[in-house]
Design a protein around this motif. Structure first.
Motif, PDB file in Angstrom:
ATOM      1  N   ASP A 104     -52.105 -27.090 -55.856  1.00  0.00           N
ATOM      2  CA  ASP A 104     -51.531 -25.745 -55.875  1.00  0.00           C
ATOM      3  C   ASP A 104     -52.432 -24.788 -56.657  1.00  0.00           C
ATOM      4  O   ASP A 104     -52.714 -23.678 -56.202  1.00  0.00           O
ATOM      5  N   ARG A 105     -52.895 -25.222 -57.824  1.00  0.00           N
ATOM      6  CA  ARG A 105     -53.788 -24.376 -58.645  1.00  0.00           C
ATOM      7  C   ARG A 105     -55.074 -24.037 -57.903  1.00  0.00           C
ATOM      8  O   ARG A 105     -55.625 -22.954 -58.065  1.00  0.00           O
ATOM      9  N   ALA A 106     -55.556 -24.973 -57.098  1.00  0.00           N
ATOM     10  CA  ALA A 106     -56.805 -24.765 -56.348  1.00  0.00           C
ATOM     11  C   ALA A 106     -56.588 -23.938 -55.084  1.00  0.00           C
ATOM     12  O   ALA A 106     -57.550 -23.619 -54.384  1.00  0.00           O
ATOM     13  N   GLY A 107     -55.327 -23.632 -54.783  1.00  0.00           N
ATOM     14  CA  GLY A 107     -55.038 -22.830 -53.597  1.00  0.00           C
ATOM     15  C   GLY A 107     -55.083 -23.606 -52.302  1.00  0.00           C
ATOM     16  O   GLY A 107     -55.198 -23.020 -51.224  1.00  0.00           O
ATOM     17  N   LEU A 108     -54.983 -24.935 -52.383  1.00  0.00           N
ATOM     18  CA  LEU A 108     -54.973 -25.748 -51.171  1.00  0.00           C
ATOM     19  C   LEU A 108     -53.640 -25.577 -50.452  1.00  0.00           C
ATOM     20  O   LEU A 108     -52.611 -25.355 -51.105  1.00  0.00           O
ATOM     21  N   PRO A 109     -53.628 -25.694 -49.133  1.00  0.00           N
ATOM     22  CA  PRO A 109     -52.357 -25.555 -48.409  1.00  0.00           C
ATOM     23  C   PRO A 109     -51.393 -26.679 -48.770  1.00  0.00           C
ATOM     24  O   PRO A 109     -51.809 -27.810 -49.002  1.00  0.00           O
ATOM     25  N   ALA A 110     -50.118 -26.377 -48.818  1.00  0.00           N
ATOM     26  CA  ALA A 110     -49.084 -27.355 -49.170  1.00  0.00           C
ATOM     27  C   ALA A 110     -48.671 -28.113 -47.913  1.00  0.00           C
ATOM     28  O   ALA A 110     -47.547 -28.001 -47.428  1.00  0.00           O
ATOM     29  N   ILE A 111     -49.602 -28.909 -47.391  1.00  0.00           N
ATOM     30  CA  ILE A 111     -49.355 -29.632 -46.140  1.00  0.00           C
ATOM     31  C   ILE A 111     -49.473 -31.143 -46.329  1.00  0.00           C
ATOM     32  O   ILE A 111     -49.622 -31.888 -45.363  1.00  0.00           O
TER      33      ILE A 111
END
Length: 156
Positions: free
Chosen positions: A31-38
């Motif tokens: 989440d902190r790295a901005g990765l998609p929540a998939i």
């Protein structure tokens, strides 16, 4: 009002999967790295772990790493001498995954390979290592038929 699937899902998570700081950290890092929540759900992750244990997997190939959440679950299903190779195309995803894998103390037997899976799979086949016992394909959907074909080549 009746119970909905989200309620059932939350109940199962609490009943079957206790809080886990390693996995919670992996999700927070993604989440902190901005990765998609998939990423897979906790229940799906636990199922992957149980499937690896049930088939007695010694070697697992994962296609699509994201932040390493499913990788950690799969790694938990391996015996001490097991090996897991996970393929990730995005350098940012691979960096987050490597950090999460190291935090889970799996860096000795989990290898993150950076590059497009369709480029990495022929290289993997050329290494002539032992076949894989289990595969988890969780990458771009349009290439799943090709990934599946490669998995068959790399299996028993």
């Amino acid at each position: 009002m009746g119970t909905n699937w989200a309620d059932i899902d939350r109940y199962l998570s609490k009943a079957v999967i206790p809080p886990d700081p390693i996995l919670e950290h992996a999700l927070a890092a993604a989440d902190r790295a901005g990765l998609p929540a998939i990423q897979v759900s906790p229940q799906q992750g636990k199922l992957l772990m149980l499937l690896a244990q049930m088939v007695g997997a010694q070697r697992i190939l994962e296609i699509g790493t994201l932040a390493g959440y499913s990788t950690i679950w799969l790694g938990r299903g391996l015996p001490p001498q097991g090996k897991l190779i996970t393929l990730e195309a995005d350098p940012k995803h691979a960096e987050v995954a490597r950090s999460n894998i190291a935090r889970a103390n799996f860096a000795d037997f989990v290898e993150v390979r950076l590059g497009r899976a369709l480029d990495s799979l022929p290289k993997l086949a050329a290494e002539n290592d032992a076949p894989f016992d289990m595969f988890f394909i969780d990458a771009d959907k349009k290439n799943i038929p090709e990934y599946f074909t490669w998995c068959l080549r790399l299996s028993h």
